[in-house]
Design a protein around this motif. Structure first.
Motif: not given
Length: 435
Positions: A160-172, A174-187
């Protein structure tokens, strides 16, 4: 997305002993297996829809590819050649998303799987080789599971576009039993940096809704001053439902406030967010149990749903383009075929019976602000508010209210549906291509 079995409380509907009428208003592939829609984009007067696809079989397998369909309406899509296929280091091409850069170029982000552990994918990019988006050229791996986390599953990028940068969520997971969305950014949509965990929730949290141990297809939606995280709920190789939270998203982090369940029943999974031709936020789902094994096809996509937020809850409503296919209201409830649009304002306790060839296919029973949908294969309940809308399309049935949506795959006998209510107000309109 990775599938091995359906929700244990939601069995896949069996195919009819006779021929199953293919839905008219729900996309299906001519042959083979389909599941998750992704990368839905309106461009130059046409919609493009991509989806996980396996030719020649009617069950899921790891060697998915991206199928492709296009049309002027999401109800009139034409199947096109496979867009992205396994090979070049990819065992399977799994779910992802599509982003349009500032210069108008398209970038597909997909989950690339490889042995020995296909549960932990990598994120790879592809770009089209032609204006029609028919052929795609694979590029680099742009993200992998971060070594700083003990990750047991990793897939389904959403950009998704987030202001001046791009962001990416990735589903994950985790070993502790949590469901998560991990965040990345790019220009530039090419080089990506891991930022941390955008959102997570323990599988042990039950109140107000359980959200599983892995989030598949997590997506951030901004609409009307609200931020929403919508995701598919997975645990122990079982696909459950779509859940969401209304909260606040900024700088790659989502703080969820109101957690809730969006879908019910045995069919809906893997919603895909997109903006329609009018810029309205929408979701399309994969529908399980809509199939004809004998004819060699399995899986369908739901009708598109427009999203709004009402009193802190996400509301999904059948897309208004469906109205273009309405015929005149039918007073006696006897449709001319197996496709119709039913609006029902039930009494406090009431029943709506949907029949084909004299047999009840679905019975909707209202009690205590809930509706129970009963078929020959089981019964499923969801809360309701105000009225109920039912979309009938051969083996695909979708039921919606302001409190949620419920999808079913059924096997009607006969060639037409009839609808009757015990005491509530009912409006029945046929759905036909050509209106």
């Amino acid at each position: 997305m990775f599938e091995t079995s359906p929700d244990e409380m939601s069995p896949v509907m069996p195919a009819s002993s006779g021929a199953v009428q293919r839905p008219q208003f729900h996309f299906t592939a001519s042959t083979g297996w389909i599941n998750d829609p992704c990368g839905i984009t309106f461009r130059d007067g046409k919609y493009h829809v991509f989806y996980q696809y396996i030719p020649g079989v009617t069950s899921w397998a790891p060697d998915c590819r991206w199928g492709h369909a296009s049309g002027s309406s999401l109800f009139t899509l034409e199947e096109l050649p496979v867009a992205i296929a396994p090979g070049d280091g990819d065992k399977g091409i799994w779910t992802g998303s599509l982003a349009i850069s500032d210069d108008g170029s398209a970038h597909a982000f997909f989950t690339s799987t490889a042995d020995p552990n296909i549960a932990i994918g990598r994120i790879r990019i592809a770009t089209p080789s032609d204006e029609g988006w028919i052929a795609w050229h694979k590029g680099d791996i742009v993200a992998s599971a971060p070594p700083s986390l003990e990750v047991t599953a990793y897939r389904d990028p959403f950009v998704l576009k987030d202001g001046a940068c791009w962001r990416m969520l990735v589903g994950a997971a985790l070993a502790d039993g949590s469901a998560a969305a991990l965040s990345y950014s790019s220009n530039d949509l090419k080089s990506w940096s891991y930022e941390g965990i955008a959102a997570q929730r323990s599988m042990h949290e039950q109140d107000p809704v359980w959200m599983g141990s892995l989030w598949e297809c997590p997506q951030i939606i901004e609409h009307g001053g609200h931020h929403l995280l919508v995701t598919s709920v997975w645990d122990d190789d079982v696909l459950h439902y779509a859940g969401y939270a209304v909260g606040h998203y900024a700088d790659g982090r989502f703080d969820g406030a109101n957690w809730a369940r969006l879908t019910y029943g045995p069919s809906y999974y893997a919603p895909s967010f997109f903006l329609d031709a009018n810029g309205e936020p929408c979701l399309t789902f994969w529908m399980r149990g809509v199939e004809d094994q004998a004819a060699g096809w399995a899986g369908a996509h739901s009708i598109p749903h427009v999203l709004t937020v009402h009193d802190g809850l996400l509301v999904a409503t059948p897309h208004p383009d469906l109205d273009n296919f309405h015929g005149e209201p039918i007073e006696d409830g006897n449709l001319p075929a197996l496709a119709g649009d039913v609006s029902w304002l039930p009494a406090e306790t009431d029943e709506l019976i949907i029949e084909a060839a004299g047999e009840a296919v679905v019975t909707l029973s209202v009690f205590d602000s809930q509706v129970r949908a009963t078929t020959a294969s089981g019964a499923w309940t969801m809360p309701i508010a105000d009225g109920v809308r039912v979309i009938l399309d051969g083996p695909a049935i979708e039921i919606s209210s302001q409190s949620g949506i419920l999808g079913l795959g059924v096997s009607p006998r006969g060639e037409r549906y009839s609808v009757r209510s015990a005491s509530g107000e009912v409006s029945v309109r046929p759905l036909e291509m050509g209106y």
